[in-house]
Design an enzyme around this catalytic site. Sequence first.
Site, mmCIF file in Angstrom:
data_model
loop_
_atom_site.group_PDB
_atom_site.id
_atom_site.type_symbol
_atom_site.label_atom_id
_atom_site.label_comp_id
_atom_site.label_asym_id
_atom_site.label_seq_id
_atom_site.Cartn_x
_atom_site.Cartn_y
_atom_site.Cartn_z
ATOM 1 N N TRP A 2 -17.200 5.099 -11.244
ATOM 2 C CA TRP A 2 -16.563 5.909 -10.200
ATOM 3 C C TRP A 2 -17.573 6.252 -9.106
ATOM 4 O O TRP A 2 -17.279 6.140 -7.913
ATOM 5 C CB TRP A 2 -15.970 7.170 -10.845
ATOM 6 N N TYR A 96 -27.995 20.739 -15.754
ATOM 7 C CA TYR A 96 -28.770 20.127 -16.828
ATOM 8 C C TYR A 96 -28.279 20.738 -18.125
ATOM 9 O O TYR A 96 -28.307 21.957 -18.258
ATOM 10 C CB TYR A 96 -30.279 20.373 -16.679
ATOM 11 N N HIS A 104 -26.607 14.047 -8.915
ATOM 12 C CA HIS A 104 -25.614 14.626 -8.014
ATOM 13 C C HIS A 104 -25.867 16.121 -7.918
ATOM 14 O O HIS A 104 -26.423 16.732 -8.824
ATOM 15 C CB HIS A 104 -24.187 14.328 -8.474
ATOM 16 N N HIS A 106 -24.100 19.882 -6.784
ATOM 17 C CA HIS A 106 -22.853 20.613 -6.608
ATOM 18 C C HIS A 106 -22.972 21.594 -5.443
ATOM 19 O O HIS A 106 -23.981 22.288 -5.319
ATOM 20 C CB HIS A 106 -22.518 21.397 -7.883
#
Length: 164
Positions: A2, A96, A104, A106
């Site tokens: 993805w 983590y 990535h 957020h």
Amino acid sequence: QWVYNILEKKAEADRIIHENPDPCDGFVLVPDFKWNQNQLDDLYLIALVHRRDIRSLRDLTAEHLPLLRNILVEGKEAVTKRFGVPGSQLRIYLHYQPSYYHLHVHFTALGYDAPGCSVERAHLLVDVIDNLEMDSIYYQKRALTFALRADELLLKQFQEAGRV
């Protein structure tokens, strides 16, 4: 896959909020599937790095500071420009353990209690940058505590290894 489909513009190209195309220090910023984009109270975006050799926080070194700074600065600017939300009203962090192993970051609304934004799992990007500025291999040496749900396979593996 993805993630790679997004980075290669095979999927969700119309959902990209911002892109820095640099192969080393670039990223794409896309809405997370958890956010329906109808209101800003639960704003949730993900910055996916173009590099494929950085799997998690553990892989980061001072070499990655330009990338991390790009994500911080350009990401905040893109959110402000597109949604009118100032950077001071964003929580910008890495997980983590991550839910998938492609680096990535957020971006959530500060007032939104997003899943995984608590101290046991979330590491603020500004802190990550500061830590790497102080010690270029900070995350290779640092003990990192993280919470696991009772049904997670990783917890079972730790239990079987006698580590919990």
